[in-house]
Design an enzyme around this catalytic site. Structure first.
Site, mmCIF file in Angstrom:
data_model
loop_
_atom_site.group_PDB
_atom_site.id
_atom_site.type_symbol
_atom_site.label_atom_id
_atom_site.label_comp_id
_atom_site.label_asym_id
_atom_site.label_seq_id
_atom_site.Cartn_x
_atom_site.Cartn_y
_atom_site.Cartn_z
ATOM 1 N N HIS A 42 -1.420 4.142 3.708
ATOM 2 C CA HIS A 42 -2.505 3.833 4.643
ATOM 3 C C HIS A 42 -2.093 4.165 6.084
ATOM 4 C CE1 HIS A 42 -3.477 0.862 1.328
ATOM 5 N NE2 HIS A 42 -4.617 1.497 1.452
ATOM 6 N N LYS A 186 -4.838 10.966 -2.663
ATOM 7 C CA LYS A 186 -4.498 10.327 -3.936
ATOM 8 C C LYS A 186 -5.766 9.998 -4.703
ATOM 9 C CE LYS A 186 -3.172 6.024 -4.547
ATOM 10 N NZ LYS A 186 -3.941 5.582 -5.754
ATOM 11 N N SER A 223 -1.753 0.129 -3.595
ATOM 12 C CA SER A 223 -1.725 -1.328 -3.447
ATOM 13 C C SER A 223 -1.519 -2.012 -4.791
ATOM 14 C CB SER A 223 -3.030 -1.809 -2.806
ATOM 15 O OG SER A 223 -3.171 -1.282 -1.503
ATOM 16 N N ARG A 224 -1.943 -1.368 -5.874
ATOM 17 C CA ARG A 224 -1.810 -1.963 -7.200
ATOM 18 C C ARG A 224 -0.376 -1.897 -7.743
ATOM 19 N NH1 ARG A 224 -7.254 0.167 -7.643
ATOM 20 N NH2 ARG A 224 -8.710 -1.463 -8.346
#
Length: 317
Positions: A42, A186, A223-224
């Site tokens: 990010h 991504k 984030s996962r």
């Protein structure tokens, strides 16, 4: 140089007023939409946005409109205070953070969902596949669709996802009114869908695709990833390794897509992954190809444990 403290805005009208004030001063605005739980990927989008605009707005909003009731909305990770600290660390900083509580609250609904219903995706109505915000009566009912590009890849197993993405991005564009918006490659299909939506609906916004950020071992940042056990994380490296192997094989003359896909599926399955899809598609149309004759992108989605990961690699030969 002291860290820049971004103004934090939660109200849609206040966000629009801030942006219009800045634009009246001749400033250009760059938007980086996120769902929070920020990582270096990010932050690289923000750095890219600095190359295209004078002021940066980062939105933080976990969009229920792109989750179906069976998906992981309620467990999506969040750390707002940590996110703000990370934003302050970015060279050049961030000027505003837009973090609305509910982008689908129009203040006049006769029946508002309870917090528990929203978090757990209860009460979806109307028949067919629904998202976590749909309900009977006067709830949100206007959706943006990019009909052909949304059908393949992630759209096959997540039928409400891209409708929700296109709609929330449209809402963000209408509220923030940016000159430029930056999306990570991504989420390759998402990036191409937003590009097409902006073209088709005549948004005066430049859409920039930023390259995938990876950990030192090659795993695409997500984030996962926090939900992966150490063992699952090690196994998940099979995705990026399979993509690299396929790219190398193609560059050495192996251009039959079936053989490249079979090789990747075998490697990921042997590592313990469960394939959602493995497709080689044209970079712009996202249509599947049988033989590589022009620029393509190899896109993979796979489950490791309870975590669904996506990755891709462009092949330009």
């Amino acid at each position: 140089m002291a860290a820049k403290n971004p103004v934090i805005i939660t109200d849609k009208d206040e966000m629009r007023k801030w942006t219009r004030k800045m634009r009246s001063q001749g400033k250009t605005i760059g938007l980086v939409p996120t769902m929070g739980y920020l990582h270096q990927g990010h932050l690289s989008l923000i750095q890219e946005a600095h190359n295209h605009s004078q002021l940066i707005v980062v939105s933080i909003y976990v969009n229920p409109g792109q989750f179906s009731p069976s998906e992981d909305l309620s467990t999506y990770p969040s750390d707002f205070d940590g996110d703000i600290l990370k934003l302050k660390s970015v060279p050049g900083g961030v000027d505003a953070v837009f973090c609305p509580k509910n982008m689908y609250d129009y203040k006049y609904n006769k029946k508002q969902k309870t917090k528990n219903e929203i978090e757990n995706c209860a009460g979806g109505g109307g028949g067919g596949v629904v998202s976590c915000v749909e309900e009977k009566g006067r709830g949100h009912e206007t959706w943006v669709r990019v009909e052909r590009l949304e059908k393949g890849l992630c759209g096959k197993s997540r039928p409400v996802f891209f409708r929700g993405v296109a709609t929330i991005v449209t809402k963000l564009f209408n509220i923030v009114e940016p000159d430029v918006a930056v999306f990570g490659k991504k989420d390759y299909q998402q990036w191409r869908i937003i590009q097409r939506m902006v073209r088709d609906l005549d948004f005066g916004i430049e859409i920039v695709g930023s390259e995938i950020m990876r950990d030192s071992d090659g795993l695409a940042l997500s984030s996962r990833n926090v939900h992966l056990s150490p063992e699952e994380r090690e196994k998940a490296l099979s995705i990026s390794r399979s993509l690299l192997k396929a790219k190398s094989a193609a560059e050495e003359g192996q251009v039959k897509c079936r053989e490249l896909k079979d090789m990747a599926v075998q490697n990921i399955t042997q590592a313990g992954g469960r394939i959602d899809y493995a497709e080689i598609v044209d970079q712009e149309s996202l249509e599947a190809v049988e033989e590589i004759e022009s620029p393509v992108v190899f896109c993979i989605a796979a489950w490791f444990g309870k975590v669904r990961l996506i990755d891709n690699m462009e092949i330009n030969i």
